[in-house]
Write a protein that holds these residues in place. Structure first.
Motif, PDB file in Angstrom:
ATOM      1  N   ALA A 122      10.533  -7.523   9.945  1.00  0.00           N
ATOM      2  CA  ALA A 122       9.436  -8.369  10.424  1.00  0.00           C
ATOM      3  C   ALA A 122       9.726  -8.987  11.786  1.00  0.00           C
ATOM      4  CB  ALA A 122       9.157  -9.465   9.397  1.00  0.00           C
ATOM      5  N   GLY A 160       6.521  -8.498   4.943  1.00  0.00           N
ATOM      6  CA  GLY A 160       5.951  -7.661   5.992  1.00  0.00           C
ATOM      7  C   GLY A 160       6.705  -6.375   6.231  1.00  0.00           C
ATOM      8  N   THR A 161       7.945  -6.291   5.722  1.00  0.00           N
ATOM      9  CA  THR A 161       8.759  -5.105   5.987  1.00  0.00           C
ATOM     10  C   THR A 161       8.210  -3.875   5.281  1.00  0.00           C
ATOM     11  OG1 THR A 161      10.755  -6.425   6.379  1.00  0.00           O
ATOM     12  CG2 THR A 161      11.066  -4.107   5.776  1.00  0.00           C
ATOM     13  N   ALA A 162       7.691  -4.047   4.076  1.00  0.00           N
ATOM     14  CA  ALA A 162       7.147  -2.899   3.339  1.00  0.00           C
ATOM     15  C   ALA A 162       6.046  -2.208   4.143  1.00  0.00           C
ATOM     16  CB  ALA A 162       6.609  -3.355   1.983  1.00  0.00           C
ATOM     17  N   GLN A 163       5.168  -2.992   4.734  1.00  0.00           N
ATOM     18  CA  GLN A 163       4.091  -2.418   5.537  1.00  0.00           C
ATOM     19  C   GLN A 163       4.638  -1.737   6.798  1.00  0.00           C
ATOM     20  OE1 GLN A 163       4.127  -5.572   4.328  1.00  0.00           O
ATOM     21  NE2 GLN A 163       2.593  -5.302   2.685  1.00  0.00           N
ATOM     22  N   LEU A 164       5.692  -2.337   7.374  1.00  0.00           N
ATOM     23  CA  LEU A 164       6.284  -1.756   8.575  1.00  0.00           C
ATOM     24  C   LEU A 164       6.994  -0.440   8.275  1.00  0.00           C
ATOM     25  CD1 LEU A 164       7.638  -5.005  10.246  1.00  0.00           C
ATOM     26  CD2 LEU A 164       5.972  -3.431  11.257  1.00  0.00           C
ATOM     27  N   GLU A 166       6.092   1.746   6.081  1.00  0.00           N
ATOM     28  CA  GLU A 166       5.048   2.763   6.007  1.00  0.00           C
ATOM     29  C   GLU A 166       4.526   3.102   7.398  1.00  0.00           C
ATOM     30  OE1 GLU A 166       0.919   3.838   3.652  1.00  0.00           O
ATOM     31  OE2 GLU A 166       2.404   2.485   2.786  1.00  0.00           O
ATOM     32  N   ALA A 167       4.353   2.086   8.244  1.00  0.00           N
ATOM     33  CA  ALA A 167       3.883   2.332   9.608  1.00  0.00           C
ATOM     34  C   ALA A 167       4.891   3.176  10.387  1.00  0.00           C
ATOM     35  CB  ALA A 167       3.650   1.009  10.323  1.00  0.00           C
ATOM     36  N   ARG A 170       4.504   6.762   9.438  1.00  0.00           N
ATOM     37  CA  ARG A 170       3.264   7.296  10.017  1.00  0.00           C
ATOM     38  C   ARG A 170       3.420   7.557  11.519  1.00  0.00           C
ATOM     39  NH1 ARG A 170      -0.887   7.359   6.543  1.00  0.00           N
ATOM     40  NH2 ARG A 170      -0.810   6.006   4.684  1.00  0.00           N
ATOM     41  N   CYS A 194       8.558   0.434  -3.652  1.00  0.00           N
ATOM     42  CA  CYS A 194       8.074   0.536  -2.275  1.00  0.00           C
ATOM     43  C   CYS A 194       8.588   1.804  -1.604  1.00  0.00           C
ATOM     44  CB  CYS A 194       8.505  -0.700  -1.484  1.00  0.00           C
ATOM     45  SG  CYS A 194       8.166  -0.587   0.295  1.00  0.00           S
ATOM     46  N   ILE A 198       6.267   5.130  -0.698  1.00  0.00           N
ATOM     47  CA  ILE A 198       6.000   5.620   0.659  1.00  0.00           C
ATOM     48  C   ILE A 198       6.368   7.097   0.770  1.00  0.00           C
ATOM     49  CG2 ILE A 198       6.709   5.434   3.074  1.00  0.00           C
ATOM     50  CD1 ILE A 198       7.053   2.399   2.579  1.00  0.00           C
TER      51      ILE A 198
END
Length: 402
Positions: A122, A160-164, A166-167, A170, A194, A198
């Motif tokens: 994050a 916030g790291t989980a979303q990062l 995945e980003a 991508r 998580c 992913i």
């Protein structure tokens, strides 16, 4: 016409070796020169020929290679170590420049592929990833670099790291990472949900840092193996370090080794100097793929390392008590074929049809090369000399008469 023939080389067993190359690929390889038409001939002058090395675990965003010397600063806890790292790196040259310097150094030693773990959290967001991706582009076609999004600060414990993660996948990271699901995150199921989620959704590989000790670490390995089997991810999951495998007795080791082998989970070790580590031969005997990497190189974690995978193979052999030629060849395999398989590289190795990418060095056979890790290296990429190999080959080329 055969483009080029390399003569007077020796193979891993010390026997004579000749390579015929056409359009950058190995056309024929064996003890006897091929019966082909006119071709450029390069005399390798008795040098050992090995496939290019594979570094299965490196941190390109952390190293101070290319910068001034940074004295090591002790830390009492992991969180303290992370804070020191943030402060030291804030005053260092840009990541892209340091990563470029380290890639250049590893390439000079004969590394042709690597998996780099890159911090994603994050605080840093995807900045480190983007910087290493820029450095990677400069080396495309010379060093194949696979990137792993590494949640150094935790996943569940770092909002916030989980979303990062995945980003990051991508945007080009081929591997999603994890770290100590219980001792750092305090939520093993949450982190593994998580990471595996992913990988399952986006088709990424997995590589989890695991420092958890004793039976706690063994239990974590069993969880990872079970999830790997459930999702059909055999050959796409690795666990780095897995210190626990060096902590426990033979019965517990053999039980979890069977689970890892059945699931197709690989183990990476760099044979760290201050810690028990996985028993390589016993794991291999159980069917577990064990590969090697340098891990941290001259950074805030430790001051050691130069990026030489042959030297790393020597250190693994030294710490493992490898003395026979057969065992020393295992250490070399960990820094070459086993790493290539773990990374999923295609067309790797000295076989007809593969790229003519190899390292020539002064040693009588593979075991001797691991035991001594001789410094002179000459890299040929797709049959063409790279760097210092150009001068080595220039005086050894015989062109056919016209």
């Amino acid at each position: 016409m055969t483009d080029r023939v390399f003569i007077n080389a020796v193979g891993i067993d010390g026997n004579p070796l000749t390579l015929a190359v056409r359009d950058g690929r190995i056309l024929a390889i064996g003890a006897e020169p091929p019966a082909f038409g006119p071709a450029d001939t390069i005399d390798l002058r008795g040098h050992l020929v090995l496939p290019g090395f594979v570094d299965g675990h490196i941190h390109l965003d952390k190293s101070f290679v290319g910068d001034r010397w940074h004295p090591h600063r002790p830390a009492a806890t992991l969180r303290e170590r992370l804070a020191i790292e943030k402060r030291e790196l804030a005053g260092a040259p840009p990541i892209e420049a340091r990563a470029d310097a380290l890639i250049a150094q590893t390439a000079a030693f004969g590394t042709v592929a690597m998996r780099s773990h890159v911090d994603v959290d994050a605080t840093t967001g995807l900045a480190n990833l983007h910087a290493v991706m820029a450095a990677r582009e400069k080396w495309r076609g010379i060093v194949d670099i696979q990137l792993a999004a590494f949640p150094q600060a935790g996943v569940m414990s770092c909002p916030g790291t989980a979303q990062l993660l995945e980003a990051a996948v991508r945007e080009g990271a081929e591997v999603v990472g994890g770290i100590d699901p219980s001792t750092l995150d305090g939520d093993a199921d949450g982190q593994l949900d998580c990471v595996f989620g992913i990988a399952d959704r986006l088709g990424a590989k997995i590589d989890i840092h695991l420092h958890e000790p004793d039976m706690q670490g063994v239990a974590q390995l069993a969880r990872i193996a079970a999830r790997t089997r459930a999702l059909g991810l055999a050959g796409r999951v690795a666990v780095s370090h897995a210190y626990a495998l060096g902590d426990v007795g033979p019965k517990a080791l053999d039980e979890v080794a069977r689970k890892l082998a059945d699931a197709g989970v690989a183990i990476m070790t760099n044979a760290p100097g201050d810690r028990a580590f996985p028993p390589v031969l016993r794991l291999r005997a159980a069917g577990v793929r064990v590969f090697a990497g340098n891990d941290n190189i001259q950074d805030t974690w430790w001051p050691y390392g130069n990026g030489d995978m042959l030297q790393r193979a020597m250190l693994i052999g030294y710490r493992s008590g490898f003395y026979t030629d057969a065992d020393l060849s295992v250490a070399l395999d960990m820094a070459s074929h086993a790493g290539a398989a773990a990374l999923g590289l295609e067309g790797y190795g000295l076989r007809a049809g593969n790229d003519a990418t190899f390292v020539a060095l002064p040693a009588p056979n593979a075991a001797a090369a691991v035991a001594a890790a001789p410094a002179p290296r000459f890299l040929f990429r797709k049959g063409e000399p790279v760097g210092e190999a150009a001068a080595f080959a220039a005086g050894a080329v015989r062109r056919p008469a016209v």
